[in-house]
Design a protein around this motif. Sequence first.
Motif, PDB file in Angstrom:
ATOM      1  N   GLU B 328      60.928 -62.388 106.260  1.00 40.71           N
ATOM      2  CA  GLU B 328      60.128 -63.220 106.115  1.00 40.71           C
ATOM      3  C   GLU B 328      59.282 -63.508 107.228  1.00 40.71           C
ATOM      4  OE1 GLU B 328      59.636 -65.719 103.182  1.00 40.71           O
ATOM      5  OE2 GLU B 328      60.840 -64.475 102.122  1.00 40.71           O
ATOM      6  N   ALA B 334      54.727 -64.193 102.934  1.00 38.69           N
ATOM      7  CA  ALA B 334      55.337 -62.839 102.702  1.00 38.69           C
ATOM      8  C   ALA B 334      54.279 -62.028 102.256  1.00 38.69           C
ATOM      9  CB  ALA B 334      56.642 -62.952 102.095  1.00 38.69           C
ATOM     10  N   ALA B 337      55.426 -61.383  98.583  1.00 41.43           N
ATOM     11  CA  ALA B 337      55.534 -62.502  97.593  1.00 41.43           C
ATOM     12  C   ALA B 337      54.848 -62.440  96.048  1.00 41.43           C
ATOM     13  CB  ALA B 337      55.243 -63.878  98.275  1.00 41.43           C
ATOM     14  N   GLU B 340      56.749 -60.180  93.726  1.00 37.64           N
ATOM     15  CA  GLU B 340      58.109 -60.698  93.453  1.00 37.64           C
ATOM     16  C   GLU B 340      57.975 -61.953  92.583  1.00 37.64           C
ATOM     17  OE1 GLU B 340      61.025 -62.069  96.646  1.00 37.64           O
ATOM     18  OE2 GLU B 340      60.685 -60.092  96.814  1.00 37.64           O
TER      19      GLU B 340
END
Lengths: 280, 494
Positions: B328, B334, B337, B340
Amino acid sequence: MAPVMDRTALVALRRAVCAIEECPAETLGGVALRRFGGASARLETGVARFDAALGGGLRQGALTEIRTDETRQAAAAAGFALALARLLPEDGRPLIWIAAADALAEAGLPHAPGLAALFGAGGLIVAPARALAQALWIAEEAAASGAARAVLIELRGDPARLDLTATRRLDRRAHAAGRPVLLIRHAAPPRPTAAPVRLAIAAAPFAAADALFPFGAAFTITVEKSPVARPLSLNLEWNADDRRFSDAAPHPGAVVSPPFGRSHSPAASRPGLAHERRRA
Amino acid sequence: MSDAAPEARGLVFWRRDGAADRLAALDEAAERLGLAPGMALADARAMHPGLEALLHDEADDARLLSGLADWCDRFTPLVAFDGDDGLFLDVTGCAHLFGGEKAMLDDALARLMHLGFAARGALAATAGAAHAAARFRCGDVIEAGDEAALLSPLPLVALRLEKAVRAGLESVGLKTAGALIAAPRAPLARRFGADALIRLDRALGRLDEPLSPRRILPLVSAERRLAEPISQSEDVERLVTMLAKSLAGELERRGEGARLVELTLYRLDGAVNRLVVGASRAVRDPDALRRLFRERLAALGDDLDAGFGYDMARLSVLEAAAFDARQERLDGEAGDAPREALALLADRIRARLGEQALLAPAFVDSALPERAARLAPFDGSPPDPPPRRDDDSVAAESPPARPLRLFAPAERIEAVAEVPDGPPVRFRWRRALYRVARAEGPERLAPEWWRGDAGRTRDYYRVEDDSGRRWWLARDGLYGEAATPRWYLHGAFA
């Protein structure tokens, strides 16, 4: 003695803290945060009178309602929503297009090559929903996740479930994620919703007589509801190469008048409001 | 199971065997009346007119056995069928969880009895010995090495031999397994085939016997028995979190994350519910798994019948993939991110609404618009941009204009054109009349004969009607090629 921090840096720091704490910006700071925060960032179309009618551009973290009178205007409505999404910075996030199954059957499926030519090759995910409840659930989840550049919801008609509560939930989620949720309603009468802005869209001929199919689109847009309550109807043309809107002189052949004197025209603003005073 | 009431009439199942109806199975009362499987149904009815006879249904039997096998999953993940009336449970490494082999066997038999089954069971080191012991020495645990002593006094039926082979062996006087063990092997193999000896060797442990499990063996699994049964979906979710936490450690040790996870819920009355969720990226986070199962449970809604509650649950990873740990960044942004978040969103939507809930465009190099791009189920990876054509520089510079929305299938319209090969001047679509103000075209698309298309040449026109709406019209067939070319509205431009 500590150096005096300037206001912008302070706001930026607070925003960073908010992002780490995962709390809405309002809970930490004062008024300044509302103005600078991501949720209230403005999406400017570049057309001065349109932006002014919206109160300085479209709010990014908000629900925006785009309405058509007839389903056959569906391509224009979708095109305008896509053009707005195209104005957002490219960040690798896809566009999520949620549509009720009947809306897709009536208005046609999104066609990726045509979409890419006009509105860029960003990723597209289509979510056909069997029922309105499903469409709203997907929309809320998609808006809250922040995984999409923009969320488009396409519905037909005037379903009772799409009430103030449902639209307010969408608006709050858009606000929390700081990303636009665009609600396209085909063949829908204007109804009270929680969306701060409602636009009525119709297709318009291109202003230039010789250009029939340049890489662009043309719309007639009527601002029916906005925070500044200034009715406006204008023709916009989208230029795909420059990625911008331009104010087109209305084509003499087809002009849609602003809603005036109709049963559901926007109410006149109350006396004493700021913009009235300015005009006086 | 029955109270042996003297007036019990007896229940028999019969099946059609050649020209005769014969008894296939009977209950205890019917057995006491002196009936036996294989007897003609007419004879049995003549002897006992009060007999209740039902048609034997093998499919129902198989379904019951398979349900029972699901229930047996609570003891071991490796359950296999033993013919059509038995189950093998490979309890290697499981027995200690139930307090030893004997305790496990007793527990299984007691539970089956409470479910209302008259079951026999035994435990042995080989499948063949267990098969024999279950039928002839119910409730015993046979130690490894005692197989010969177990089998010797037993008849050949204990050895799972084919009927013809068994009859042949019995006809030469080999009536017990012991006699078969003692007999010289070479003449036996020559006369009765190698199968009899293989069966014998497997039962004695001289040869390994592979069992084929009914279900895929999970890579990793965690289970929990509950003292008090649960039925609320919130409780199930909490249980998933607990199980996922214990899975997470094992997955971390393997350096993997789960791609396909199955939750098995064992209901108090013996029914088993299985819920499977897939993840497009390897997940290890218990909370992410809980959220996926929450959608799955919500989608099932009332279809998930908890009955009197679940007393055991198992979470198994059926598919796993390498899990790449990420650092991170300190500023919280991130780089991965959004991807995800998208993967988790997609997984949750698909867990609730099915694979067809999310679609992404898939491109094919084809001139026909309906073939060039279609919507295919979204697989969790970021959607591809449309491919650029490099072979033709002119085409790459100005790709042919394609509509924003495509009708599938194209909608039939009535169109009037000034000249046969020209663009239409007006057309009627969905009962409304449109006047064409401007038109561009045609763009001629030939059918792709190399794909076996039998279609006709299409001429596409981009037209604008007098209100500024832009449409994509097609004439299917040229004049001369088709008797009456038909017009279609295939798409709409913005």
